[in-house]
Design a protein around this motif. Structure first.
Motif, PDB file in Angstrom:
ATOM      1  N   ALA A   1      22.370 -34.068  34.823  1.00 33.88           N
ATOM      2  CA  ALA A   1      21.120 -34.159  35.577  1.00 33.88           C
ATOM      3  C   ALA A   1      21.368 -34.705  36.979  1.00 33.88           C
ATOM      4  O   ALA A   1      20.769 -34.238  37.957  1.00 33.88           O
ATOM      5  N   ILE A   2      22.263 -35.675  37.087  1.00 34.77           N
ATOM      6  CA  ILE A   2      22.596 -36.262  38.393  1.00 34.77           C
ATOM      7  C   ILE A   2      23.272 -35.223  39.281  1.00 34.77           C
ATOM      8  O   ILE A   2      22.970 -35.096  40.471  1.00 34.77           O
ATOM      9  N   ALA A   3      24.196 -34.467  38.699  1.00 33.80           N
ATOM     10  CA  ALA A   3      24.904 -33.430  39.473  1.00 33.80           C
ATOM     11  C   ALA A   3      23.930 -32.354  39.938  1.00 33.80           C
ATOM     12  O   ALA A   3      23.961 -31.929  41.100  1.00 33.80           O
ATOM     13  N   GLU A   4      23.068 -31.897  39.042  1.00 34.70           N
ATOM     14  CA  GLU A   4      22.129 -30.837  39.388  1.00 34.70           C
ATOM     15  C   GLU A   4      21.096 -31.288  40.422  1.00 34.70           C
ATOM     16  O   GLU A   4      20.555 -30.471  41.169  1.00 34.70           O
ATOM     17  N   ALA A   5      20.851 -32.606  40.479  1.00 32.21           N
ATOM     18  CA  ALA A   5      19.885 -33.135  41.446  1.00 32.21           C
ATOM     19  C   ALA A   5      20.470 -33.237  42.853  1.00 32.21           C
ATOM     20  O   ALA A   5      19.735 -33.525  43.803  1.00 32.21           O
ATOM     21  N   GLY A   6      21.778 -33.025  42.976  1.00 32.26           N
ATOM     22  CA  GLY A   6      22.383 -32.999  44.299  1.00 32.26           C
ATOM     23  C   GLY A   6      23.074 -34.265  44.744  1.00 32.26           C
ATOM     24  O   GLY A   6      23.380 -34.427  45.934  1.00 32.26           O
ATOM     25  N   TYR A   7      23.364 -35.153  43.814  1.00 34.97           N
ATOM     26  CA  TYR A   7      24.048 -36.395  44.175  1.00 34.97           C
ATOM     27  C   TYR A   7      25.544 -36.152  44.381  1.00 34.97           C
ATOM     28  O   TYR A   7      26.137 -35.248  43.793  1.00 34.97           O
ATOM     29  N   ASP A   8      26.128 -37.000  45.213  1.00 34.26           N
ATOM     30  CA  ASP A   8      27.568 -36.942  45.459  1.00 34.26           C
ATOM     31  C   ASP A   8      28.344 -37.807  44.486  1.00 34.26           C
ATOM     32  O   ASP A   8      29.527 -37.555  44.233  1.00 34.26           O
ATOM     33  N   ALA A   9      27.702 -38.846  43.955  1.00 34.23           N
ATOM     34  CA  ALA A   9      28.402 -39.774  43.064  1.00 34.23           C
ATOM     35  C   ALA A   9      27.410 -40.494  42.168  1.00 34.23           C
ATOM     36  O   ALA A   9      26.202 -40.548  42.451  1.00 34.23           O
ATOM     37  N   ALA A  10      27.943 -41.052  41.091  1.00 34.15           N
ATOM     38  CA  ALA A  10      27.168 -41.904  40.196  1.00 34.15           C
ATOM     39  C   ALA A  10      27.891 -43.233  40.077  1.00 34.15           C
ATOM     40  O   ALA A  10      29.115 -43.273  39.902  1.00 34.15           O
ATOM     41  N   LEU A  11      27.159 -44.326  40.201  1.00 31.05           N
ATOM     42  CA  LEU A  11      27.727 -45.650  39.995  1.00 31.05           C
ATOM     43  C   LEU A  11      27.420 -46.060  38.564  1.00 31.05           C
ATOM     44  O   LEU A  11      26.255 -46.181  38.179  1.00 31.05           O
ATOM     45  N   ILE A  12      28.467 -46.240  37.777  1.00 32.68           N
ATOM     46  CA  ILE A  12      28.307 -46.493  36.342  1.00 32.68           C
ATOM     47  C   ILE A  12      28.949 -47.825  35.990  1.00 32.68           C
ATOM     48  O   ILE A  12      30.133 -48.048  36.250  1.00 32.68           O
ATOM     49  N   GLY A  13      28.169 -48.708  35.384  1.00 31.34           N
ATOM     50  CA  GLY A  13      28.670 -50.018  35.019  1.00 31.34           C
ATOM     51  C   GLY A  13      28.673 -50.273  33.539  1.00 31.34           C
ATOM     52  O   GLY A  13      29.688 -50.134  32.864  1.00 31.34           O
ATOM     53  N   GLU A  14      27.507 -50.622  33.002  1.00 34.27           N
ATOM     54  CA  GLU A  14      27.417 -51.083  31.622  1.00 34.27           C
ATOM     55  C   GLU A  14      28.026 -50.106  30.621  1.00 34.27           C
ATOM     56  O   GLU A  14      28.754 -50.513  29.706  1.00 34.27           O
ATOM     57  N   ALA A  15      27.741 -48.816  30.773  1.00 37.15           N
ATOM     58  CA  ALA A  15      28.243 -47.834  29.802  1.00 37.15           C
ATOM     59  C   ALA A  15      29.762 -47.895  29.690  1.00 37.15           C
ATOM     60  O   ALA A  15      30.321 -47.794  28.590  1.00 37.15           O
ATOM     61  N   LEU A  16      30.442 -48.055  30.821  1.00 32.94           N
ATOM     62  CA  LEU A  16      31.900 -48.096  30.814  1.00 32.94           C
ATOM     63  C   LEU A  16      32.426 -49.455  30.383  1.00 32.94           C
ATOM     64  O   LEU A  16      33.424 -49.549  29.650  1.00 32.94           O
ATOM     65  N   VAL A  17      31.777 -50.518  30.824  1.00 33.22           N
ATOM     66  CA  VAL A  17      32.249 -51.869  30.514  1.00 33.22           C
ATOM     67  C   VAL A  17      32.268 -52.120  29.008  1.00 33.22           C
ATOM     68  O   VAL A  17      33.201 -52.733  28.481  1.00 33.22           O
ATOM     69  N   VAL A  18      31.247 -51.654  28.300  1.00 31.56           N
ATOM     70  CA  VAL A  18      31.155 -51.940  26.862  1.00 31.56           C
ATOM     71  C   VAL A  18      31.793 -50.858  25.998  1.00 31.56           C
ATOM     72  O   VAL A  18      31.837 -50.983  24.771  1.00 31.56           O
ATOM     73  N   ALA A  19      32.310 -49.795  26.605  1.00 33.10           N
ATOM     74  CA  ALA A  19      32.890 -48.688  25.833  1.00 33.10           C
ATOM     75  C   ALA A  19      34.172 -49.120  25.119  1.00 33.10           C
ATOM     76  O   ALA A  19      34.959 -49.917  25.647  1.00 33.10           O
ATOM     77  N   ASP A  20      34.379 -48.590  23.915  1.00 29.76           N
ATOM     78  CA  ASP A  20      35.620 -48.859  23.190  1.00 29.76           C
ATOM     79  C   ASP A  20      36.818 -48.254  23.907  1.00 29.76           C
ATOM     80  O   ASP A  20      37.920 -48.819  23.872  1.00 29.76           O
ATOM     81  N   ASP A  21      36.595 -47.095  24.535  1.00 25.74           N
ATOM     82  CA  ASP A  21      37.668 -46.395  25.245  1.00 25.74           C
ATOM     83  C   ASP A  21      37.124 -45.928  26.594  1.00 25.74           C
ATOM     84  O   ASP A  21      36.695 -44.785  26.731  1.00 25.74           O
ATOM     85  N   PRO A  22      37.138 -46.801  27.602  1.00 24.98           N
ATOM     86  CA  PRO A  22      36.564 -46.432  28.906  1.00 24.98           C
ATOM     87  C   PRO A  22      37.141 -45.158  29.512  1.00 24.98           C
ATOM     88  O   PRO A  22      36.375 -44.336  30.035  1.00 24.98           O
ATOM     89  N   PRO A  23      38.467 -44.933  29.479  1.00 24.63           N
ATOM     90  CA  PRO A  23      38.975 -43.690  30.073  1.00 24.63           C
ATOM     91  C   PRO A  23      38.425 -42.431  29.400  1.00 24.63           C
ATOM     92  O   PRO A  23      38.088 -41.456  30.075  1.00 24.63           O
ATOM     93  N   GLU A  24      38.328 -42.463  28.077  1.00 26.21           N
ATOM     94  CA  GLU A  24      37.808 -41.295  27.361  1.00 26.21           C
ATOM     95  C   GLU A  24      36.349 -41.056  27.710  1.00 26.21           C
ATOM     96  O   GLU A  24      35.942 -39.912  27.958  1.00 26.21           O
TER      97      GLU A  24
END
Length: 254
Positions: A220-243
């Motif tokens: 949805a972010i890509a289709e809306a025309g954004y250049d980037a997404a700033l992602i914090g919580e989802a990655l910080v708490v992930a069991d495998d952030p790279p995946e």
């Protein structure tokens, strides 16, 4: 020029400023496709501890392995359990451009961000007299530091553009310093309807509520025309952030 000396009468007549092309942070987001700015923070005021024992260098390395274009680091200790050393360690181990993402309001904050090695700094438009943005940005650019201007709605977006902001984050959280921290998962897409009136050189970033369960999707972010997404919580708490990061980037590319 001191921020308090800025003439507010010129605000409405300002044109978008020159877009710096030699700055590492902005340059990294100009690549084709939706980029990710991956955030390092141990806690948040809304959720408390997220990953209290996180090592900034290790997490930064994981983010780089997952395909992050840039990093975002909280250096404030009381609310986020961060430090300038976290920013320096993340940058040293990855070589990625790093954003200092704190509540920064003064010219001294600009100088401090440069001194600690930040490639970019956050300025929340609602936290300052809007007339302060131009002198803060001018000083930052003179020091080689990019400025990410954060806005919360279409009116603030219009003001930021008029003041010459060239890298703008639309925060889906209504008030970053409130105790409720309500996230509107449709805001980024809704605000994107105003993008057709913005110079296409301006970098647009969506922030907050992306990649979390039930949150805003990368597609949805890509289709809306954004250049980037700033992602914090989802990655910080992930069991495998790279995946997870690879999955998010793949979703944006579909």
């Amino acid at each position: 020029m001191a921020a308090d000396d800025v003439d507010n009468a010129d605000v409405d007549e300002a044109e978008p400023g020159d877009i710096p092309h030699g700055h590492r942070f902005a340059a990294a987001l100009r690549e084709a496709g939706l980029s990710v700015i991956a955030e390092i923070k141990r806690r948040s005021p809304s959720r408390g501890a997220l990953r209290a024992d996180a090592d900034a260098a290790d997490l930064a390395s994981e983010y780089k392995a997952g395909g992050a274009a840039c990093l975002s680091v909280l250096t404030e200790s009381e609310r986020f359990s961060g430090s300038p050393e976290d920013l320096q360690a993340a940058k040293a181990v990855t070589g990625l451009p790093v954003l200092r993402k704190d509540f920064l309001r003064t010219l001294d904050d600009v100088r401090d961000s440069h001194a600690m090695g930040a490639d970019a700094m956050l300025v929340i438009l609602a936290d300052i007299d809007p007339a302060q943005l131009r002198p803060m940005q001018e000083l930052a650019l003179s020091l080689g530091v990019d400025v990410l201007t954060e806005v919360r709605d279409e009116a603030e977006l219009e003001t930021a553009v008029a003041l010459g902001a060239y890298m703008i984050a639309i925060n889906q959280r209504d008030n970053p310093e409130s105790t409720k921290f309500t996230v509107d998962y449709d805001k980024a897409v809704r605000v994107s309807r105003s993008f057709e009136h913005i110079d296409d050189r301006v970098l647009l970033i969506a922030a907050s509520g992306i990649g979390v369960p039930g949150g805003t999707s990368m597609r949805a972010i890509a289709e809306a025309g954004y250049d980037a997404a700033l992602i914090g919580e989802a990655l910080v708490v992930a069991d495998d952030p790279p995946e997870l990061l690879r999955d998010l980037l793949a979703d944006a590319a579909e």
